[in-house]
Design a protein around this motif. Sequence first.
Motif, mmCIF file in Angstrom:
data_model
loop_
_atom_site.group_PDB
_atom_site.id
_atom_site.type_symbol
_atom_site.label_atom_id
_atom_site.label_comp_id
_atom_site.label_asym_id
_atom_site.label_seq_id
_atom_site.Cartn_x
_atom_site.Cartn_y
_atom_site.Cartn_z
ATOM 1 N N VAL A 224 -12.518 -2.477 -4.840
ATOM 2 C CA VAL A 224 -12.301 -3.924 -4.850
ATOM 3 C C VAL A 224 -10.839 -4.226 -4.547
ATOM 4 N N ILE A 225 -9.929 -3.486 -5.170
ATOM 5 C CA ILE A 225 -8.499 -3.702 -4.941
ATOM 6 C C ILE A 225 -8.127 -3.374 -3.498
ATOM 7 N N PHE A 226 -8.666 -2.272 -2.978
ATOM 8 C CA PHE A 226 -8.361 -1.884 -1.592
ATOM 9 C C PHE A 226 -8.802 -2.968 -0.611
ATOM 10 N N LYS A 227 -9.992 -3.527 -0.830
ATOM 11 C CA LYS A 227 -10.475 -4.602 0.038
ATOM 12 C C LYS A 227 -9.599 -5.848 -0.093
ATOM 13 N N THR A 228 -9.023 -6.036 -1.282
ATOM 14 C CA THR A 228 -8.111 -7.156 -1.486
ATOM 15 C C THR A 228 -6.815 -6.935 -0.700
ATOM 16 N N PHE A 229 -6.334 -5.674 -0.687
ATOM 17 C CA PHE A 229 -5.169 -5.350 0.165
ATOM 18 C C PHE A 229 -5.424 -5.832 1.591
ATOM 19 N N LYS A 230 -6.570 -5.457 2.108
ATOM 20 C CA LYS A 230 -6.896 -5.756 3.503
ATOM 21 C C LYS A 230 -7.077 -7.258 3.728
ATOM 22 N N ARG A 231 -7.749 -7.905 2.785
ATOM 23 C CA ARG A 231 -7.999 -9.343 2.919
ATOM 24 C C ARG A 231 -6.695 -10.136 2.904
ATOM 25 N N ARG A 232 -5.729 -9.673 2.088
ATOM 26 C CA ARG A 232 -4.442 -10.358 1.975
ATOM 27 C C ARG A 232 -3.405 -9.812 2.951
ATOM 28 N N ASN A 233 -3.821 -8.869 3.777
ATOM 29 C CA ASN A 233 -2.938 -8.282 4.785
ATOM 30 C C ASN A 233 -1.707 -7.634 4.150
ATOM 31 N N ILE A 234 -1.913 -6.928 3.060
ATOM 32 C CA ILE A 234 -0.835 -6.227 2.359
ATOM 33 C C ILE A 234 -0.737 -4.806 2.902
ATOM 34 N N ARG A 235 0.408 -4.474 3.452
ATOM 35 C CA ARG A 235 0.589 -3.159 4.071
ATOM 36 C C ARG A 235 1.544 -2.253 3.301
ATOM 37 N N VAL A 236 2.390 -2.882 2.474
ATOM 38 C CA VAL A 236 3.361 -2.107 1.693
ATOM 39 C C VAL A 236 3.392 -2.654 0.276
ATOM 40 N N ILE A 237 3.370 -1.748 -0.703
ATOM 41 C CA ILE A 237 3.461 -2.146 -2.110
ATOM 42 C C ILE A 237 4.516 -1.283 -2.787
ATOM 43 N N ASN A 238 5.526 -1.952 -3.336
ATOM 44 C CA ASN A 238 6.601 -1.237 -4.025
ATOM 45 C C ASN A 238 7.193 -0.132 -3.140
ATOM 46 N N LYS A 239 7.420 -0.463 -1.872
ATOM 47 C CA LYS A 239 8.007 0.424 -0.866
ATOM 48 C C LYS A 239 7.110 1.601 -0.486
ATOM 49 N N LYS A 240 5.822 1.504 -0.822
ATOM 50 C CA LYS A 240 4.870 2.549 -0.453
ATOM 51 C C LYS A 240 3.821 1.953 0.475
ATOM 52 N N ALA A 241 3.474 2.702 1.505
ATOM 53 C CA ALA A 241 2.518 2.220 2.488
ATOM 54 C C ALA A 241 1.099 2.204 1.927
ATOM 55 N N VAL A 242 0.394 1.135 2.217
ATOM 56 C CA VAL A 242 -1.023 1.052 1.854
ATOM 57 C C VAL A 242 -1.811 1.848 2.892
ATOM 58 N N PRO A 243 -2.695 2.743 2.481
ATOM 59 C CA PRO A 243 -3.456 3.552 3.446
ATOM 60 C C PRO A 243 -4.341 2.689 4.339
ATOM 61 N N GLU A 244 -4.566 3.147 5.544
ATOM 62 C CA GLU A 244 -5.419 2.416 6.480
ATOM 63 C C GLU A 244 -6.874 2.432 6.031
ATOM 64 N N ASN A 245 -7.283 3.540 5.412
ATOM 65 C CA ASN A 245 -8.663 3.690 4.969
ATOM 66 C C ASN A 245 -8.712 4.090 3.502
ATOM 67 N N TYR A 246 -9.819 3.771 2.862
ATOM 68 C CA TYR A 246 -9.988 4.121 1.445
ATOM 69 C C TYR A 246 -10.357 5.601 1.334
ATOM 70 N N HIS A 247 -9.654 6.297 0.425
ATOM 71 C CA HIS A 247 -9.942 7.718 0.189
ATOM 72 C C HIS A 247 -10.455 7.974 -1.223
ATOM 73 N N ASN A 248 -9.715 7.499 -2.236
ATOM 74 C CA ASN A 248 -10.135 7.722 -3.618
ATOM 75 C C ASN A 248 -9.404 6.741 -4.537
ATOM 76 N N ALA A 249 -9.893 6.642 -5.762
ATOM 77 C CA ALA A 249 -9.332 5.695 -6.726
ATOM 78 C C ALA A 249 -7.898 6.043 -7.111
ATOM 79 N N GLU A 250 -7.608 7.344 -7.239
ATOM 80 C CA GLU A 250 -6.278 7.770 -7.669
ATOM 81 C C GLU A 250 -5.202 7.270 -6.714
ATOM 82 N N GLU A 251 -5.480 7.322 -5.433
ATOM 83 C CA GLU A 251 -4.512 6.881 -4.431
ATOM 84 C C GLU A 251 -4.205 5.385 -4.593
#
Length: 277
Positions: A224-251
């Motif tokens: 749900v959070i990952f889809k929210t990243f994409k919906r809000r066009n968030i590419r960087v969080i706290n100087k870390k890149a948001v992955p292009e694709n979902y891999h796992n919850a830990e990431e």
Amino acid sequence: MKFSVLIAHYNNGDYFKDCFESLQKQTYTDWEAIIVDDYSNDTEKAKVKSLIADDSRFIFYENEENKGVGYTKRKCVELANGDICGFVDPDDAIFPTAIEDSVEAFKHKKNVVLTYSRFMACDENLNPLYPFKAAKQVLNNDPLFFNYPIQIAHFVAFRKEIYLKGEGIDPLLKSAVDQDLYLKILDFGDALFIPKDLYKYRLHPNGVSQATSKGKAKESFAKVIFKTFKRRNIRVINKKAVPENYHNAEEIFKLLDYQTEKAYRLKVKILTFFQAK
């Protein structure tokens, strides 16, 4: 302003009596209750139908097969006739002023799209145990708010017209359905915390949310959070890149770990204080 109480029901006939009676005791009277049954067994459906038979405010619908909580809650909203909607689980209950307090907030705060309150955790017989103390006013207009750690919880109400502007609840979700709803609604406006206990959350061994494995729930929340990243066009969080694709919850949760730290939470608390001014 009509209020639609939304109830996604599945084999909870024994506990539903408390939910039913709590609605009948509401101080606000312009409400309806939309019940969507997710293919419960005949005995459980009969218990619910018997209780609501003499109260025309309760409307009962049935899925033709078991579709899951995401589909069923989405159907609840689709069938609602109210201006404001709020979910109540069939094994829980609400305090007498829950609907009135929520409606009043919407009447006086036009920018508010979602309200929420504290809830009281209760035992199997709905005797109070302890309040959910983590509930507090959140920082609005923050694209990096993901309800992590959880602050928005029951009793949640939202404007249906706002819900219809977005994608709506993901019908494929089996858990984290409420989180999906909250984050989508907040794309369009503000949340308002009502600092009162308005919801009675029953702790019992047969509760659907309590029986769901923590691993599966965490995985769903992360998606749900990952889809929210994409919906809000968030590419960087706290100087870390948001992955292009979902891999796992830990990431996903590693990207948000900073939001659980004391320094960050203090910063948000200060900003929230000035937000209220």
